[in-house]
Design a protein around this motif. Structure first.
Motif, PDB file in Angstrom:
ATOM      1  N   GLY A   1     -22.200  -7.059  -0.059  1.00  0.00           N
ATOM      2  CA  GLY A   1     -20.957  -7.391   0.607  1.00  0.00           C
ATOM      3  C   GLY A   1     -20.361  -6.222   1.368  1.00  0.00           C
ATOM      4  O   GLY A   1     -20.546  -5.062   0.979  1.00  0.00           O
ATOM      5  N   VAL A   2     -19.626  -6.531   2.446  1.00  0.00           N
ATOM      6  CA  VAL A   2     -18.914  -5.480   3.177  1.00  0.00           C
ATOM      7  C   VAL A   2     -17.567  -5.183   2.537  1.00  0.00           C
ATOM      8  O   VAL A   2     -16.898  -4.221   2.905  1.00  0.00           O
TER       9      VAL A   2
ATOM     10  N   THR B   1     -23.077  -9.753   3.438  1.00  0.00           N
ATOM     11  CA  THR B   1     -22.130 -10.867   3.360  1.00  0.00           C
ATOM     12  C   THR B   1     -20.740 -10.439   3.818  1.00  0.00           C
ATOM     13  O   THR B   1     -20.208  -9.435   3.369  1.00  0.00           O
ATOM     14  N   TRP B   2     -20.170 -11.259   4.703  1.00  0.00           N
ATOM     15  CA  TRP B   2     -18.862 -10.973   5.299  1.00  0.00           C
ATOM     16  C   TRP B   2     -18.066 -12.284   5.372  1.00  0.00           C
ATOM     17  O   TRP B   2     -17.832 -12.820   6.447  1.00  0.00           O
ATOM     18  N   PRO B   3     -17.648 -12.835   4.250  1.00  0.00           N
ATOM     19  CA  PRO B   3     -16.921 -14.114   4.264  1.00  0.00           C
ATOM     20  C   PRO B   3     -15.567 -13.983   4.949  1.00  0.00           C
ATOM     21  O   PRO B   3     -14.925 -12.928   4.891  1.00  0.00           O
ATOM     22  N   VAL B   4     -15.133 -15.065   5.580  1.00  0.00           N
ATOM     23  CA  VAL B   4     -13.883 -15.062   6.333  1.00  0.00           C
ATOM     24  C   VAL B   4     -12.919 -16.123   5.819  1.00  0.00           C
ATOM     25  O   VAL B   4     -11.778 -15.836   5.463  1.00  0.00           O
TER      26      VAL B   4
ATOM     27  N   HIS C   1     -21.250 -14.445   8.080  1.00  0.00           N
ATOM     28  CA  HIS C   1     -19.949 -14.864   7.541  1.00  0.00           C
ATOM     29  C   HIS C   1     -20.109 -15.759   6.313  1.00  0.00           C
ATOM     30  O   HIS C   1     -19.122 -16.150   5.710  1.00  0.00           O
ATOM     31  N   CYS C   2     -21.326 -16.075   5.943  1.00  0.00           N
ATOM     32  CA  CYS C   2     -21.624 -16.895   4.751  1.00  0.00           C
ATOM     33  C   CYS C   2     -21.243 -18.362   4.909  1.00  0.00           C
ATOM     34  O   CYS C   2     -20.964 -19.046   3.918  1.00  0.00           O
ATOM     35  N   GLY C   3     -21.201 -18.853   6.141  1.00  0.00           N
ATOM     36  CA  GLY C   3     -21.136 -20.302   6.297  1.00  0.00           C
ATOM     37  C   GLY C   3     -22.384 -20.899   5.662  1.00  0.00           C
ATOM     38  O   GLY C   3     -23.449 -20.286   5.685  1.00  0.00           O
TER      39      GLY C   3
ATOM     40  N   GLU D   1     -20.697 -16.360  -0.800  1.00  0.00           N
ATOM     41  CA  GLU D   1     -21.001 -14.942  -0.992  1.00  0.00           C
ATOM     42  C   GLU D   1     -21.334 -14.647  -2.450  1.00  0.00           C
ATOM     43  O   GLU D   1     -22.271 -13.895  -2.751  1.00  0.00           O
ATOM     44  N   LYS D   2     -20.604 -15.254  -3.367  1.00  0.00           N
ATOM     45  CA  LYS D   2     -20.846 -15.000  -4.796  1.00  0.00           C
ATOM     46  C   LYS D   2     -22.217 -15.525  -5.220  1.00  0.00           C
ATOM     47  O   LYS D   2     -22.885 -14.918  -6.061  1.00  0.00           O
TER      48      LYS D   2
END
Length: 439
Positions: free
Chosen positions: A367-368, A344-347, A326-328, A355-356
């Motif tokens: 990235g998804v 990468t799956w940021p929420v 989730h890119c924490g 993610e960037k």
């Protein structure tokens, strides 16, 4: 003196970490406030963590002000290290002439973007939530959309959380400086920008996960693991190097059943070996999300951990080839330290910024395709996109290139915390500066 915001249920975890250092002592301030939200972990997963709950959590943090000032008078510390929620700590530190250092667990890139958003408000100059824009005065032409930003930056000026953001900003400007869990080689352009262009004091002291390398330290990080660590290691030992995908979305992300089903179908379709950490406990009422026969079809290829996993121990194993995350920031740094590429799956939170850094700047991730910041439940991602990203990170020429870059960055991370490394030097510099104030 450290001031952070652990709820009572997390007190034992933090005390255990402190006890590993023979020279460390701690004092705990008790907060008697039954109506306040003191622990976001305690919110039932069916409810999720919403903005109203977060606002109540901030309100609870304000109740520490009076007992904390009394503690300052009694202990007379040489320095305060405070997280972002205690905005009033800067005024107390200035009152007693104590340097106050902020720590909020994010990256230098995130700090630079936050400054850009606060000063230039680029999100207010686009016509729609999906229209891309560049963050002004941030190196690298980093692009985003309003949909990928925290709602606290897109609400009206009188909103409670918007006012909280302003208070954080004011507290940051009053502080002596920032302590950042990062290292110079990872994001040099943003370290230099934050220090030299924005003119802020900051010291990178990470990755802190590399400071305690004993197996027991890796296992005991955070909550008690829901799986026997030896069973986990034995399973990994049976796999070929770089053949396992590790899937975990941290302690706060709470995907619904439909999203978990999509992940299950996707990971099975990839044909990859996997370890998948799922928050949902196994029960008759909560297994509808798992495709029929999934565990039987993936027996030997997959390991599902329900609850908490020894993440650092897993990432450090040679069998693991990539991390779906989730890119924490903690998870991102732990993966970087292990020298692994990421899906990468940021929420929510600052995860889209992280993610960037991973995909655009470091080029060690795929990235998804999440488009929106959607609190803890996330922007829904279909199985085809998940399968495509996992295959891209694990198989083919591009995967080899990313793995090579990730490995090189992982070696830099290890050197950073060693004697003479960039984080080692920065920490010594900070200690010297604080010591000189006492003379």
């Amino acid at each position: 003196m450290f001031l952070s915001s652990p709820p009572p249920s997390k007190e034992a975890r933090i005390q255990a970490s402190i006890s590993t250092s023979k020279s460390s002592t701690s004092l705990v301030l008790k907060l008697d406030c039954p109506r306040a939200v003191k622990n976001l972990d305690s919110v039932p997963s069916s409810q999720g963590v919403n903005l109203d709950m977060i606002a109540k959590f901030f309100k609870a943090a304000d109740l520490f002000q009076q007992p904390f000032e009394q503690l300052i008078q009694e202990c007379k510390p040489d320095c305060l290290i405070v997280d972002m929620f205690f905005t009033w700590a800067s005024d107390i530190a200035n009152k007693y002439d104590i340097p106050r250092l902020m720590f909020n667990g994010s990256s230098f890139l995130s700090l630079c973007i936050s400054d850009s958003v606060n000063v230039y408000e680029p999100q207010k100059k686009v016509k729609s939530g999906s229209e891309p824009f560049v963050f002004p005065n941030v190196p690298g032409d980093i692009k985003s959309t309003r949909d990928q930003m925290a709602v606290i930056y897109t609400q009206n000026e009188d909103d409670k959380l918007t006012r909280s953001v302003k208070k954080w900003r004011e507290a940051e400007l009053k502080s002596y400086g920032f302590i950042v869990n990062s290292f110079y080689e990872l994001e040099a352009a943003y370290v230099d920008h934050y220090r030299n262009v924005l003119g802020r004091k900051a010291w990178h002291v990470g990755p802190v996960s590399l400071c305690n390398r004993a197996i027991e330290d890796k296992v005991d990080r955070g909550k008690k693991p829901s799986v026997d660590e030896q069973k986990c290691l034995n399973w990994l030992d049976s796999k070929q190097p770089k053949s396992v995908v590790y899937i975990c979305f941290g302690s706060a992300v709470d995907f619904n059943a439909a999203q978990l089903t999509e992940i299950a179908f996707a990971i099975e379709a990839t044909g990859q070996h996997f370890i998948w950490v799922v928050k949902k406990e196994k029960s008759n009422n909560e297994e509808d999300w798992l495709p029929e026969g999934f565990e039987e079809r993936t027996e030997g290829k997959g390991l599902i951990i329900r609850g908490w996993a020894p993440q650092v121990l897993i990432l450090d194993h040679e069998a693991v080839g990539a991390f779906v995350t989730h890119c924490g920031w903690n998870s991102t740094l732990e993966c970087v330290s292990a020298g692994l590429p990421m899906v990468t799956w940021p929420v929510f939170a600052e995860q889209f910024y992280n993610e960037k850094l991973v995909t655009q700047v470091l080029k060690i991730g795929v990235g998804v395709g999440t488009k929106k910041w959607v609190e803890v439940v996330g922007d829904f991602v279909k199985r085809d996109a998940i399968e495509k990203a996992v295959k891209e990170i694990m198989v083919g020429e591009k995967a080899v290139e990313m793995r090579s870059r990730a490995k090189a960055i992982g070696e830099m991370a290890k050197r950073a915390v060693e004697e003479g490394g960039s984080s080692f030097r920065d920490l010594n510099d900070l200690i010297q500066q604080l010591s000189s104030r006492r003379r």
